[in-house]
Design an enzyme around this catalytic site. Structure first.
Site, PDB file in Angstrom:
ATOM      1  N   LYS A 105      -9.593   5.781 -18.925  1.00  0.00           N
ATOM      2  CA  LYS A 105      -9.965   6.263 -20.255  1.00  0.00           C
ATOM      3  C   LYS A 105      -8.754   6.179 -21.188  1.00  0.00           C
ATOM      4  O   LYS A 105      -8.241   5.107 -21.408  1.00  0.00           O
ATOM      5  CB  LYS A 105     -10.550   7.675 -20.136  1.00  0.00           C
ATOM      6  CG  LYS A 105     -11.558   7.840 -18.969  1.00  0.00           C
ATOM      7  CD  LYS A 105     -12.824   7.031 -19.130  1.00  0.00           C
ATOM      8  CE  LYS A 105     -13.685   6.974 -17.873  1.00  0.00           C
ATOM      9  NZ  LYS A 105     -14.026   8.248 -17.256  1.00  0.00           N
ATOM     10  N   TYR A 162     -17.784  16.188 -14.811  1.00  0.00           N
ATOM     11  CA  TYR A 162     -18.107  14.754 -14.867  1.00  0.00           C
ATOM     12  C   TYR A 162     -19.109  14.414 -13.738  1.00  0.00           C
ATOM     13  O   TYR A 162     -18.898  14.826 -12.582  1.00  0.00           O
ATOM     14  CB  TYR A 162     -16.805  13.966 -14.697  1.00  0.00           C
ATOM     15  CG  TYR A 162     -17.006  12.492 -14.597  1.00  0.00           C
ATOM     16  CD1 TYR A 162     -17.361  11.748 -15.715  1.00  0.00           C
ATOM     17  CD2 TYR A 162     -16.864  11.825 -13.387  1.00  0.00           C
ATOM     18  CE1 TYR A 162     -17.560  10.380 -15.620  1.00  0.00           C
ATOM     19  CE2 TYR A 162     -17.055  10.458 -13.284  1.00  0.00           C
ATOM     20  CZ  TYR A 162     -17.408   9.747 -14.407  1.00  0.00           C
ATOM     21  OH  TYR A 162     -17.616   8.400 -14.309  1.00  0.00           O
ATOM     22  N   ASP A 169      -8.702  18.409 -14.436  1.00  0.00           N
ATOM     23  CA  ASP A 169      -8.980  17.034 -14.846  1.00  0.00           C
ATOM     24  C   ASP A 169      -8.698  16.964 -16.348  1.00  0.00           C
ATOM     25  O   ASP A 169      -9.415  17.529 -17.160  1.00  0.00           O
ATOM     26  CB  ASP A 169     -10.454  16.713 -14.520  1.00  0.00           C
ATOM     27  CG  ASP A 169     -10.831  15.278 -14.883  1.00  0.00           C
ATOM     28  OD1 ASP A 169     -10.227  14.706 -15.796  1.00  0.00           O
ATOM     29  OD2 ASP A 169     -11.772  14.750 -14.253  1.00  0.00           O
ATOM     30  N   ARG A 188       0.833  -1.207   0.000  1.00  0.00           N
ATOM     31  CA  ARG A 188       0.000   0.000   0.000  1.00  0.00           C
ATOM     32  C   ARG A 188       0.869   1.260   0.000  1.00  0.00           C
ATOM     33  O   ARG A 188       0.569   2.243  -0.659  1.00  0.00           O
ATOM     34  CB  ARG A 188      -0.970  -0.011   1.198  1.00  0.00           C
ATOM     35  CG  ARG A 188      -1.705   1.297   1.357  1.00  0.00           C
ATOM     36  CD  ARG A 188      -2.961   1.291   2.224  1.00  0.00           C
ATOM     37  NE  ARG A 188      -2.949   0.361   3.338  1.00  0.00           N
ATOM     38  CZ  ARG A 188      -2.238   0.506   4.456  1.00  0.00           C
ATOM     39  NH1 ARG A 188      -1.442   1.539   4.621  1.00  0.00           N
ATOM     40  NH2 ARG A 188      -2.312  -0.397   5.414  1.00  0.00           N
TER      41      ARG A 188
HETATM   42  C1  LIG Z   1     -14.395   8.687 -15.930  1.00  0.00           C
HETATM   43  C2  LIG Z   1     -14.041  10.034 -15.451  1.00  0.00           C
HETATM   44  C3  LIG Z   1     -13.748  10.278 -14.105  1.00  0.00           C
HETATM   45  C4  LIG Z   1     -13.854   9.200 -13.037  1.00  0.00           C
HETATM   46  O1  LIG Z   1     -12.924   8.204 -13.209  1.00  0.00           O
HETATM   47  P1  LIG Z   1     -13.154   6.670 -12.768  1.00  0.00           P
HETATM   48  O2  LIG Z   1     -11.888   6.029 -13.219  1.00  0.00           O
HETATM   49  O3  LIG Z   1     -14.366   6.182 -13.487  1.00  0.00           O
HETATM   50  O4  LIG Z   1     -13.331   6.666 -11.299  1.00  0.00           O
HETATM   51  C5  LIG Z   1     -13.364  11.556 -13.740  1.00  0.00           C
HETATM   52  N1  LIG Z   1     -13.302  12.547 -14.649  1.00  0.00           N
HETATM   53  C6  LIG Z   1     -13.587  12.360 -15.942  1.00  0.00           C
HETATM   54  C7  LIG Z   1     -13.496  13.499 -16.897  1.00  0.00           C
HETATM   55  C8  LIG Z   1     -13.978  11.097 -16.404  1.00  0.00           C
HETATM   56  O5  LIG Z   1     -14.273  10.923 -17.682  1.00  0.00           O
END
Ligand SMILES: *Cc1c(COP(=O)(O)O)cnc(C)c1O
Length: 393
Positions: free
Chosen positions: A207, A110, A182, A57
């Site tokens: 993603k 998001y 983000d 961890r």
């Molecule tokens: C999918 C997504 C998240 C969240 O991520 P997870 O891996 O699903 O927890 C946050 N911000 C954006 C822009 C996303 O597309």
């Protein structure tokens, strides 16, 4: 962490950073970092952990390799790998905020991030104002004495609105706020928010970074030593770390990030142009098209536009459903950023938890469709869209 590779280009970093072959005595020179599954690490002397490793961890060699690669990609000094994008967000907020603090965020964040802010952190007395962060004066006016963070997505989801990150950072610097961006939608291949003045970059590596729809993850990149210390403490204390196997899958995916992003964009530009010409499409939103209202900012702030396109169809919500259900190659699914093309209806899928009034106020209509353009053959993708568009009404 990421500095060692700073003289190299993006694709070289994507392949080599964090994975320098080990030639020390007894090492085997692997060109791919091994998956270190061990949860604990033995030591010869009571007070001397072997090479700094004690417990997975806190520190794991496979995750460390990934973190070095992630840092290199964003030209950051440090990176952290978490078990999901939302786990990364949670750890950052817990590390940096306390009850009574205030966040200013983009109004079409998001959905999962909004849920985290509104339903979870709200319970812990952290306040959030959602504003149109395109408007810098509006941003400046929204700063309160207890504001600590500004949280941007650029471009946003699914309306692909941009915020001028450099302009926002002049305000956050002046007011002593931390700017979090983000960067999931563009990946570090097309946008480097730290170089535009952001303090923290965050990704859902589920993603584009992972890129194959087979591994959930989140990453945080930054260069400030003080922020690094705080988040490192919380990464271990909260414990939402990326597993060694998922670290390996993400390392593997990253090696083709540059190639994939080029192809995502190439396909998206051609699909965008095709959609703009189709009589049953009333509006196309893609930052790479000259029709995007912020095309100048796109050129200034990014080196490409990625693979997400939103567009509006003629007709009503039933027509939209019929259109989506008549596609063959585009999988009808949430998420984005993988090699395969996906399509979805935000009003009934990703943004179903947003009220109809709120959706309409920000422009998410019943016939707004979001595409995550994959890297398949472009002729096949366009044929699939054309067949469905010609017949759904
Ligand atoms: C999918 C997504 C998240 C969240 O991520 P997870 O891996 O699903 O927890 C946050 N911000 C954006 C822009 C996303 O597309």
């Amino acid at each position: 962490m990421g500095n060692k590779y700073s003289q190299y280009g993006f694709d070289t970093k994507a392949i080599h950073a964090g994975e320098t072959p080990d030639f020390r005595d007894g090492a085997t020179g692997d060109v791919v970092v091994p998956i270190h599954l061990s949860t604990t690490f033995a030591r010869e002397k009571v007070e001397e952990p072997t090479a700094g490793y004690e417990y997975t961890r806190s520190l794991n060699p496979t995750r460390k390799a990934l973190e070095e690669k992630l840092a290199a990609l964003e030209n950051a000094k440090y990176a952290f790998a978490f078990s999901s994008g939302l786990a990364a967000e949670t750890s950052v907020i817990l590390a940096l905020l306390k009850a009574g603090d205030h966040i200013i965020a983009s109004d079409d964040l998001y959905g999962g991030t909004k849920r985290l802010f509104n339903k979870i952190f709200n319970e812990y007395k952290i306040e959030v104002s959602y504003i149109d962060t395109i408007d810098i004066l509006n941003l400046e006016k929204s700063v309160r004495p207890n504001t600590r963070l500004v949280w941007l997505e650029s471009p946003t989801n699914p309306l692909l609105k941009l915020s001028d990150i450099a302009a926002v950072s002049t305000i956050t610097k002046k007011e002593g706020l931390i700017l979090v961006v983000d960067n999931t939608f563009l990946s570090p291949y097309f946008q480097r928010p730290l170089s535009l003045g952001a303090d923290i970059v965050l990704h859902s590596s589920t993603k584009y970074i992972g890129g194959h729809s087979d591994v959930l993850g989140g990453s945080v990149m930054l260069s400030d030593d003080n922020l690094y210390q705080k988040i490192q403490y919380y990464q271990n204390a909260v414990g939402a770390v990326l597993s060694p196997f998922d670290s390996y899958l993400t390392l593997r995916g990253i090696k083709t990030l540059g190639l994939r992003m080029q192809k995502h964009e190439e396909n998206a530009l051609l699909i965008g142009a095709f959609l703009e010409e189709h009589p049953n499409v009333t509006k196309v939103i893609y930052p790479g098209l000259k029709s995007h209202p912020q095309y100048d900012l796109v050129r200034k702030q990014t080196t490409g536009s990625g693979g997400i396109i939103s567009f509006e169809l003629k007709g009503n919500i039933d027509n939209s459903k019929h259109f989506l259900e008549s596609l063959h190659l585009f999988a009808l699914a949430e998420s984005l950023g993988g090699v395969e093309s996906l399509i979805e209806l935000p009003a009934l899928m990703t943004h179903a938890s947003v009220s109809k009034e709120e959706r309409e106020a920000i422009g998410i209509t019943d016939t707004l469709i979001r595409l995550s353009v994959g890297i398949e053959n472009i002729e096949d993708l366009i044929t699939d869209l054309k067949n469905a568009l010609d017949t759904y009404l």
